[in-house]
Design an enzyme around this catalytic site. Structure first.
Site, PDB file in Angstrom:
ATOM      1  N   ASP A  26     -11.664  26.912 -27.760  1.00 54.59           N
ATOM      2  CA  ASP A  26     -12.430  27.117 -26.196  1.00 54.59           C
ATOM      3  C   ASP A  26     -11.418  26.847 -25.325  1.00 54.59           C
ATOM      4  OD1 ASP A  26     -14.909  27.408 -27.416  1.00 54.59           O
ATOM      5  OD2 ASP A  26     -15.205  25.485 -27.466  1.00 54.59           O
TER       6      ASP A  26
ATOM      7  N   ASP B 122     -15.352  22.262 -27.518  1.00 50.66           N
ATOM      8  CA  ASP B 122     -14.787  21.073 -28.473  1.00 50.66           C
ATOM      9  C   ASP B 122     -13.179  21.401 -28.465  1.00 50.66           C
ATOM     10  OD1 ASP B 122     -14.394  23.660 -29.526  1.00 50.66           O
ATOM     11  OD2 ASP B 122     -15.808  23.584 -31.194  1.00 50.66           O
TER      12      ASP B 122
ATOM     13  N   CYS C 155       4.323   1.629   1.808  1.00 52.05           N
ATOM     14  CA  CYS C 155       5.363   1.059   1.156  1.00 52.05           C
ATOM     15  C   CYS C 155       5.897   1.567  -0.151  1.00 52.05           C
ATOM     16  CB  CYS C 155       5.074  -0.604   0.948  1.00 52.05           C
ATOM     17  SG  CYS C 155       3.904  -1.271   1.842  1.00 52.05           S
TER      18      CYS C 155
ATOM     19  N   CYS D  54       0.849  -1.231  -0.108  1.00 55.79           N
ATOM     20  CA  CYS D  54      -0.107  -0.078   0.006  1.00 55.79           C
ATOM     21  C   CYS D  54       0.903   1.203   0.000  1.00 55.79           C
ATOM     22  CB  CYS D  54      -0.725  -0.087   1.223  1.00 55.79           C
ATOM     23  SG  CYS D  54      -0.002   0.288   2.593  1.00 55.79           S
TER      24      CYS D  54
ATOM     25  N   ASP E 223     -20.574  25.144 -24.087  1.00 55.86           N
ATOM     26  CA  ASP E 223     -20.576  25.764 -25.419  1.00 55.86           C
ATOM     27  C   ASP E 223     -21.654  25.320 -26.327  1.00 55.86           C
ATOM     28  OD1 ASP E 223     -19.059  27.461 -27.492  1.00 55.86           O
ATOM     29  OD2 ASP E 223     -18.087  25.788 -28.228  1.00 55.86           O
TER      30      ASP E 223
HETATM   31  P1  ADP Z   1     -19.112  29.939 -31.794  1.00 50.75           P
HETATM   32  O1  ADP Z   1     -17.708  29.458 -31.495  1.00 50.75           O
HETATM   33  O2  ADP Z   1     -19.860  30.158 -30.521  1.00 50.75           O
HETATM   34  O3  ADP Z   1     -19.961  29.526 -32.841  1.00 50.75           O
HETATM   35  P2  ADP Z   1     -17.659  32.270 -32.940  1.00 50.75           P
HETATM   36  O4  ADP Z   1     -17.050  33.137 -32.040  1.00 50.75           O
HETATM   37  O5  ADP Z   1     -16.956  31.242 -33.861  1.00 50.75           O
HETATM   38  O6  ADP Z   1     -18.851  31.433 -32.193  1.00 50.75           O
HETATM   39  O7  ADP Z   1     -18.501  33.016 -34.116  1.00 50.75           O
HETATM   40  C1  ADP Z   1     -19.534  33.979 -33.585  1.00 50.75           C
HETATM   41  C2  ADP Z   1     -20.214  34.464 -34.909  1.00 50.75           C
HETATM   42  O8  ADP Z   1     -19.377  35.219 -35.763  1.00 50.75           O
HETATM   43  C3  ADP Z   1     -20.947  33.572 -35.572  1.00 50.75           C
HETATM   44  O9  ADP Z   1     -22.136  33.099 -34.887  1.00 50.75           O
HETATM   45  C4  ADP Z   1     -21.061  34.189 -36.973  1.00 50.75           C
HETATM   46  O10 ADP Z   1     -22.227  34.840 -36.960  1.00 50.75           O
HETATM   47  C5  ADP Z   1     -19.973  34.961 -37.155  1.00 50.75           C
HETATM   48  N1  ADP Z   1     -18.711  34.338 -37.598  1.00 50.75           N
HETATM   49  C6  ADP Z   1     -17.415  33.992 -37.348  1.00 50.75           C
HETATM   50  N2  ADP Z   1     -16.886  33.436 -38.476  1.00 50.75           N
HETATM   51  C7  ADP Z   1     -17.503  33.401 -39.408  1.00 50.75           C
HETATM   52  C8  ADP Z   1     -17.322  32.736 -40.759  1.00 50.75           C
HETATM   53  N3  ADP Z   1     -16.218  32.366 -41.185  1.00 50.75           N
HETATM   54  N4  ADP Z   1     -18.344  33.092 -41.755  1.00 50.75           N
HETATM   55  C9  ADP Z   1     -19.601  33.480 -41.159  1.00 50.75           C
HETATM   56  N5  ADP Z   1     -19.841  34.206 -39.930  1.00 50.75           N
HETATM   57  C10 ADP Z   1     -18.826  34.104 -39.115  1.00 50.75           C
HETATM   58 MG    MG Z   2     -16.971  27.412 -31.179  1.00 46.87          MG
END
Ligand code: ADP
Ligand code: MG
Length: 747
Positions: free
Chosen positions: A634, A630, A21, A18, A430
């Site tokens: 994040d 994910d 030791c 345990c 998220d």
């Molecule tokens: P989450 O990860 O919560 O989806 P993001 O911060 O990645 O949020 O994006 C926030 C918002 O910005 C999206 O809901 C969208 O409206 C806009 N957005 C971000 N990236 C893009 C993209 N490549 N094309 C179009 N809209 C975008």
């Molecule tokens: Mg996201």
């Protein structure tokens, strides 16, 4: 295992019962040059040493700490199992021998125990018994005396020390009574040969039962190890040959037929099949795989015959990494166990002092026969106190709890994460990819500036070709589905949390949320704003497209909610957790999603960098925060949270980074993790209380504090039984966790 990797050496260590030791062994091994990490598996009495060193140095280091190590070359459970079975049989033989001598002596002692001072046949009989009992101690009790001696040489004391001292003293006193009765007052001429034998027998029995139970605690990891295929069918020069999986290298082409297991990680190059990945992901439905798709070692090929190209082999496969992580987590200790270790560390010397003190008190101020009382109390104190139960209380439960979680596709990083998870008060989820499937699709394209739908979609797709955002993929897919030719963008720029911009076909194009286009001076008329709102009410995400400063279209993207998110969130709420949804998406869409899944608290339009701040803010309010994401954008929030849960999709998991990795992309994994961590911590507490009650609380009775009041003194044999069974109780209770059932519909 490949030659170029630092290997894991598995040391089997006899006599490592345990935590008390384990500490000196760990200390000794850490000092060996080249050793990087050490993890101790108490269930199989093994130490895994990571690093580049020789066997001889390791064995010497362990020997200097007073223990004997054997190298388990393969690190295989077959060898460990065989050793465990042999050990069990040896303990049972010891038990039988000791009890066969001890029990008849005890019965005989009821009728006759006086010692004559002349050499009568009865005295000769006792002399013979002394020799016989010595034999029992030397044979059935050999490992206690050897262990005690080794500990003594290493200037420490263990449970073996207590047993050796206790039974040794009982034997020595009795032998003096028989050999030299004149040295002992007549009234004190008692013999305790039967006690010595029976104690040795009972403790051996306890250890045998404990051995059985210990092996069961590591069942989950055994199951994972069994998934590893030993042979692989490799295609070389057009020939299919069976080779040991160790010689397969990345780039090899392998064949797998229906009913066979995938041997290494790879990519399908020919054929089509369904593969059962439940062992890795907990996902029960077989997954269809065709050319270009990834397959993982340990999963089961069901229907078709395929060729696949090895991409990751040996210790690099997802399965191997999972095994390594589960093993390390199982052998790590939550903070609650640290205190027990500290106590166990000082337990033995403390008990020896108490035994001595009790003996002195009885000898000086006790009733006649003083020598006998002094002996009996000292022996009883030594025997009743077993630091092992205390030392086993935590690791055994962690072993089972972490294994149980792994079976449900929840990888818990270490004991600390397990303990913290049990105390969480708030769970931040998220939205995208966590609550929703993370596979957004374009569901509406409304052109408002006179251009055709195809035209605006072409512009949008041209821009999104440069973005890695899930929304970008949705737009690209929509354009591809309509077989549009996608133009090239210049000066592409992604605006985090807002959208994207660039030059397409000579036009200045913007695509993103309302803030993005309005921030660039584009006006939204009432009609356009209304279209956007209506989309958001349906839980769709509206995206605004502006061409040369004019609004030209509104696109809607829908990301379906995972089918089991609602139920999983209900489980979290009924566990008493506050649930907060977090998203960069707009407030309306966020509210609509939150409504559908039953979440009240929503933080929308959060910029990627601000996710972390929300976690900090909640912590400031005194919450213990879990964060589920994910694991890609994040990451900072996951790292700051008290427990970060990363959703791993399939087998492509960032196993090493999160506190908890959910191999199944379902929120049920979060609820499962909470449930199993709470159950494990409850189990640990029961164990600690039980171990304390059995051993520490037994000490005053053993020392005879009850005697002055009710004239009762604990029998040393009863003390032996308590010691023997305290560890069994702890390990058996830990095993109860294996029966634990998750609340979800999923597992
Ligand atoms: P989450 O990860 O919560 O989806 P993001 O911060 O990645 O949020 O994006 C926030 C918002 O910005 C999206 O809901 C969208 O409206 C806009 N957005 C971000 N990236 C893009 C993209 N490549 N094309 C179009 N809209 C975008
Ligand atoms: Mg996201």
């Amino acid at each position: 295992m490949n030659d170029n990797q630092p290997a894991v050496t598995v040391l089997k260590i006899d006599g490592m019962h345990c935590a008390s030791c384990q500490a000196p062994i760990e200390r000794a091994l850490k000092e060996v040059p080249g050793v990087s990490t050490i993890s101790v598996n108490l269930a199989d009495r093994e130490v895994y040493v990571d690093g580049t060193t020789g066997d001889a140095v390791l064995i010497t280091a362990v020997a200097e700490a007073g223990y004997e190590a054997i190298i388990n070359r393969e690190g295989s459970f077959e060898e460990a199992d065989k050793a465990n079975r042999d050990h069990y049989r040896q303990l049972i033989r010891n038990t039988l021998l000791a009890l066969l001598v001890g029990i008849p002596l005890m019965i005989f002692g009821f009728f006759e125990s006086a010692i004559d001072s002349s050499w009568t046949p009865l005295r000769w009989f006792w002399l013979l018994t002394a020799v016989l009992t010595l034999g029992v101690l030397m044979l059935a009790g050999r490992h206690f005396f050897v262990g005690a001696w080794q500990a003594f040489k290493a200037h420490s004391a263990t449970m073996d020390t207590l047993i050796a001292l206790g039974t040794g003293m009982a034997w020595l006193y009795s032998t003096i009574v028989v050999g030299f009765p004149e040295l002992v007052p007549e009234i004190a001429r008692h013999v305790y040969f039967e006690a010595a034998s029976i104690i040795i027998g009972l403790i051996n029995l306890g250890q045998a039962l404990e051995q059985k139970a210990r092996s069961r605690t590591s069942q989950a990891i055994r199951r994972l190890l069994d998934l590893q295929e030993k042979m692989a069918r490799v295609v070389r020069d057009g020939q299919e040959i069976d080779l040991p999986v160790q010689v397969v290298v990345a780039g090899d082409l392998l064949r797998v037929r229906p009913g066979e297991k995938i041997a290494v990680d790879g990519v399908v190059t020919e054929g089509e099949t369904h593969i059962d990945e439940s062992m890795l992901s907990g996902e029960p439905v077989p997954v269809r795989k065709t050319t270009g798709e990834e397959v993982s070692a340990g999963t089961l090929n069901k229907t078709g015959s395929i060729l696949y190209c090895a991409t990751r082999v040996g210790a690099d496969t997802a399965l191997a990494r999972i095994i390594k992580m589960v093993r390390q987590a199982q052998n790590s200790k939550p903070p609650i166990g640290k205190l027990a270790d500290v106590i166990a560390g000082v337990f033995v010397p403390a008990v020896m002092l108490i035994a001595l003190a009790a003996a002195l008190v009885w000898f000086n101020i006790g009733p006649e026969p003083q020598a006998v009382y002094a002996l009996v109390t000292a022996v009883t104190v030594l025997i009743i106190a077993c630091p092992c139960a205390l030392g086993l209380a935590t690791p055994m439960s962690v072993m089972v709890g972490v294994g149980k979680a792994a079976e449900a596709g929840v990888l818990i990083r270490n004991g600390e994460a397990l303990q913290t998870a049990s105390r969480l008060t708030t769970m931040v989820l998220d939205k995208t990819g966590t609550i929703t499937a993370g596979r957004p699709e374009v569901v509406a394209v409304v052109a408002v500036g006179g251009q055709s739908e195809s035209e605006v979609l072409r512009l949008a797709a041209g821009l999104e070709a440069g973005s890695e955002h899930p929304l970008a993929r949705a737009v690209m897919d929509a354009a591809k589905n309509r077989e549009l030719e996608i133009p090239k963008a210049d000066n592409f720029k992604a605006v985090a949390g807002h959208g994207v911009r660039g030059k397409v076909n000579g036009h200045e194009v913007l695509l993103g949320n309302k803030k993005l286009v309005q921030g660039a001076g584009v006006t939204l008329d009432a009609g356009a704003a209304k279209i956007g709102q209506d989309m958001a009410e349906k839980a769709w995400t509206p995206m605004f497209l502006a061409t040369d400063g004019q609004l030209s279209a509104i696109l809607a993207v829908a990301d379906p909610i995972k089918p089991d998110s609602v139920e999983a969130i209900r489980r979290l709420l009924s566990d008493g957790l506050k649930v907060v949804m977090l998203t960069g998406d707009n407030q309306r869409t966020a509210n609509a999603v939150a409504d559908q899944v039953g979440i009240n608290e929503v933080r929308a339009e959060v910029l990627p960098d601000d996710k972390k701040n929300l976690v900090a803010e909640l912590q400031h309010r005194g919450e213990q925060v879990g964060m589920v994401g994910d694991g890609i954008n994040d990451a900072p929030a996951l790292a700051l949270a008290n427990v970060g849960f990363a959703i791993g999709t399939g087998t492509d998991v960032a196993i090493e980074s999160a506190d908890v990795t959910l191999m199944r992309g379902s929120l049920h994994g979060v609820a499962d993790a909470i449930a199993v961590s709470r159950a494990t911590l409850r189990n640990i507490r029961q164990n600690l209380v039980g171990a304390f009650f059995y051993n520490a609380a037994g000490i005053p009775f053993a020392a005879g504090v009850l005697y002055p009041f009710i004239g009762v003194l604990l029998n040393p044999i009863i003390a032996g039984a308590a010691m023997a069974f305290s560890s069994v109780t702890v390990v058996t209770n830990a095993n109860r966790l294996r029966l634990f059932e998750f609340g979800g519909s999923s597992s």
